[in-house]
Design a protein around this motif. Sequence first.
Motif, mmCIF file in Angstrom:
data_model
loop_
_atom_site.group_PDB
_atom_site.id
_atom_site.type_symbol
_atom_site.label_atom_id
_atom_site.label_comp_id
_atom_site.label_asym_id
_atom_site.label_seq_id
_atom_site.Cartn_x
_atom_site.Cartn_y
_atom_site.Cartn_z
ATOM 1 N N ALA A 55 0.656 -1.383 -0.027
ATOM 2 C CA ALA A 55 0.119 -0.362 0.002
ATOM 3 C C ALA A 55 1.086 1.026 -0.375
ATOM 4 N N ARG A 56 2.102 1.177 0.774
ATOM 5 C CA ARG A 56 3.028 2.209 0.952
ATOM 6 C C ARG A 56 3.972 2.740 -0.482
ATOM 7 N N VAL A 57 3.967 1.239 -1.174
ATOM 8 C CA VAL A 57 4.772 1.695 -2.493
ATOM 9 C C VAL A 57 3.432 2.419 -3.373
ATOM 10 N N ARG A 58 1.940 1.913 -3.611
ATOM 11 C CA ARG A 58 1.715 2.037 -4.479
ATOM 12 C C ARG A 58 1.364 4.166 -4.215
ATOM 13 N N LEU A 59 0.874 4.022 -2.852
ATOM 14 C CA LEU A 59 1.213 6.010 -2.629
ATOM 15 C C LEU A 59 1.893 6.588 -2.813
ATOM 16 N N VAL A 60 3.285 6.073 -2.903
ATOM 17 C CA VAL A 60 4.206 6.665 -3.343
ATOM 18 C C VAL A 60 4.658 6.836 -5.054
ATOM 19 N N LYS A 61 4.250 5.500 -5.056
ATOM 20 C CA LYS A 61 4.141 5.879 -6.993
ATOM 21 C C LYS A 61 3.270 7.375 -7.442
ATOM 22 N N PHE A 62 1.707 6.811 -6.593
ATOM 23 C CA PHE A 62 1.294 8.195 -6.603
ATOM 24 C C PHE A 62 1.313 9.483 -6.685
ATOM 25 N N LEU A 63 2.347 9.703 -6.080
ATOM 26 C CA LEU A 63 2.525 10.715 -5.590
ATOM 27 C C LEU A 63 3.137 11.277 -6.245
ATOM 28 N N ILE A 64 4.501 10.603 -6.543
ATOM 29 C CA ILE A 64 5.827 10.516 -7.748
ATOM 30 C C ILE A 64 5.039 10.610 -8.857
ATOM 31 N N ASP A 65 4.279 10.245 -9.251
ATOM 32 C CA ASP A 65 3.023 10.317 -10.485
ATOM 33 C C ASP A 65 2.610 11.810 -10.855
ATOM 34 N N GLY A 66 1.956 12.238 -9.528
ATOM 35 C CA GLY A 66 1.316 13.772 -9.636
ATOM 36 C C GLY A 66 2.209 14.743 -9.010
ATOM 37 N N GLY A 67 3.736 14.448 -9.233
ATOM 38 C CA GLY A 67 5.001 15.590 -9.262
ATOM 39 C C GLY A 67 5.162 16.116 -8.082
ATOM 40 N N MET A 68 5.225 15.166 -7.648
ATOM 41 C CA MET A 68 5.633 15.572 -5.518
ATOM 42 C C MET A 68 6.827 14.829 -5.547
ATOM 43 N N SER A 69 7.362 15.673 -4.952
ATOM 44 C CA SER A 69 8.955 15.017 -4.634
ATOM 45 C C SER A 69 9.075 14.420 -3.748
ATOM 46 N N THR A 70 10.315 13.056 -3.937
ATOM 47 C CA THR A 70 10.451 12.236 -3.162
ATOM 48 C C THR A 70 10.859 13.138 -1.075
ATOM 49 N N LYS A 71 12.209 14.680 -0.969
ATOM 50 C CA LYS A 71 11.300 14.605 0.002
ATOM 51 C C LYS A 71 10.335 15.346 1.027
ATOM 52 N N THR A 95 1.368 23.596 4.558
ATOM 53 C CA THR A 95 1.887 23.924 3.878
ATOM 54 C C THR A 95 2.439 23.732 3.008
ATOM 55 N N VAL A 96 3.395 22.551 2.723
ATOM 56 C CA VAL A 96 3.930 21.603 1.937
ATOM 57 C C VAL A 96 2.374 20.882 1.688
ATOM 58 N N LEU A 97 1.392 20.433 1.532
ATOM 59 C CA LEU A 97 0.981 20.097 0.964
ATOM 60 C C LEU A 97 -0.200 21.406 0.526
ATOM 61 N N THR A 98 -0.589 22.027 0.986
ATOM 62 C CA THR A 98 -1.227 23.619 0.144
ATOM 63 C C THR A 98 -0.342 24.490 -0.898
ATOM 64 N N ARG A 99 1.035 23.494 -1.061
ATOM 65 C CA ARG A 99 2.169 24.077 -2.113
ATOM 66 C C ARG A 99 1.741 23.150 -2.971
ATOM 67 N N GLU A 100 1.494 21.777 -2.994
ATOM 68 C CA GLU A 100 1.402 21.019 -3.768
ATOM 69 C C GLU A 100 -0.149 21.303 -4.373
ATOM 70 N N TYR A 101 -1.252 20.596 -3.665
ATOM 71 C CA TYR A 101 -2.230 21.907 -4.326
ATOM 72 C C TYR A 101 -2.644 22.810 -4.913
ATOM 73 N N VAL A 102 -1.618 24.263 -5.011
ATOM 74 C CA VAL A 102 -1.692 25.449 -5.494
ATOM 75 C C VAL A 102 -1.302 24.481 -7.101
ATOM 76 N N ARG A 103 0.100 23.448 -7.012
ATOM 77 C CA ARG A 103 0.652 23.424 -8.250
ATOM 78 C C ARG A 103 0.182 22.920 -8.966
ATOM 79 N N ILE A 104 -0.616 21.753 -8.273
ATOM 80 C CA ILE A 104 -1.816 20.611 -9.349
ATOM 81 C C ILE A 104 -2.067 21.277 -9.941
ATOM 82 N N SER A 105 -3.353 22.071 -9.273
ATOM 83 C CA SER A 105 -4.180 22.762 -9.836
ATOM 84 C C SER A 105 -3.759 23.978 -10.843
ATOM 85 N N LYS A 106 -2.781 24.439 -11.059
ATOM 86 C CA LYS A 106 -1.497 25.418 -12.162
ATOM 87 C C LYS A 106 -1.826 24.590 -13.209
#
Length: 152
Positions: A55-71, A95-106
């Motif tokens: 489950a964790r690997v699937r979540l990590v892959k999902f987030l990376i595919d969405g453009g989120m950094s590994t950090k 703060t991190v999640l809001t930044r990612e939300y805005v980036r993805i929305s753009k």
Amino acid sequence: MSPEPAVDEETLRMGEMAEATGVSERLLRYYESRGLLTPGRTARGHRFYTSADVARVRLVKFLIDGGMSTKDIRFLLECVHEGVDVSRVCEELDTVLTREYVRISKEIQSLELTRRYLAVLTGRPPGGERRRGAGRRGPAGGGGRGLRTTPA
């Protein structure tokens, strides 16, 4: 010599994990090196994984595919785990999640504009469905519809 068997029926070896998640063995090792995954180890040092790791690997892959950094993913994974009040433990996470939300929305907005432009060029309706009988006309598909692709 045959490979060491899995620790028990509930665990997966690396090859099985790669097959179960669609993530290569090399990428699994990379996730481990970045602190995103911590597999168990057998007495011989072979990695093994649990269903929670799948489950964790699937979540990590999902987030990376969405453009989120590994950090940022590591930060998120460190802050969010069962039974923890995220608002108290990880105030910075918002703060991190809001930044990612805005980036993805753009990014979605930009992709939608590109999609609309391509729809006009190819005679598709803006929703992405191809109209019946709307084949390409001419080599560029513009076929005299008055569409300019370069400034006048």
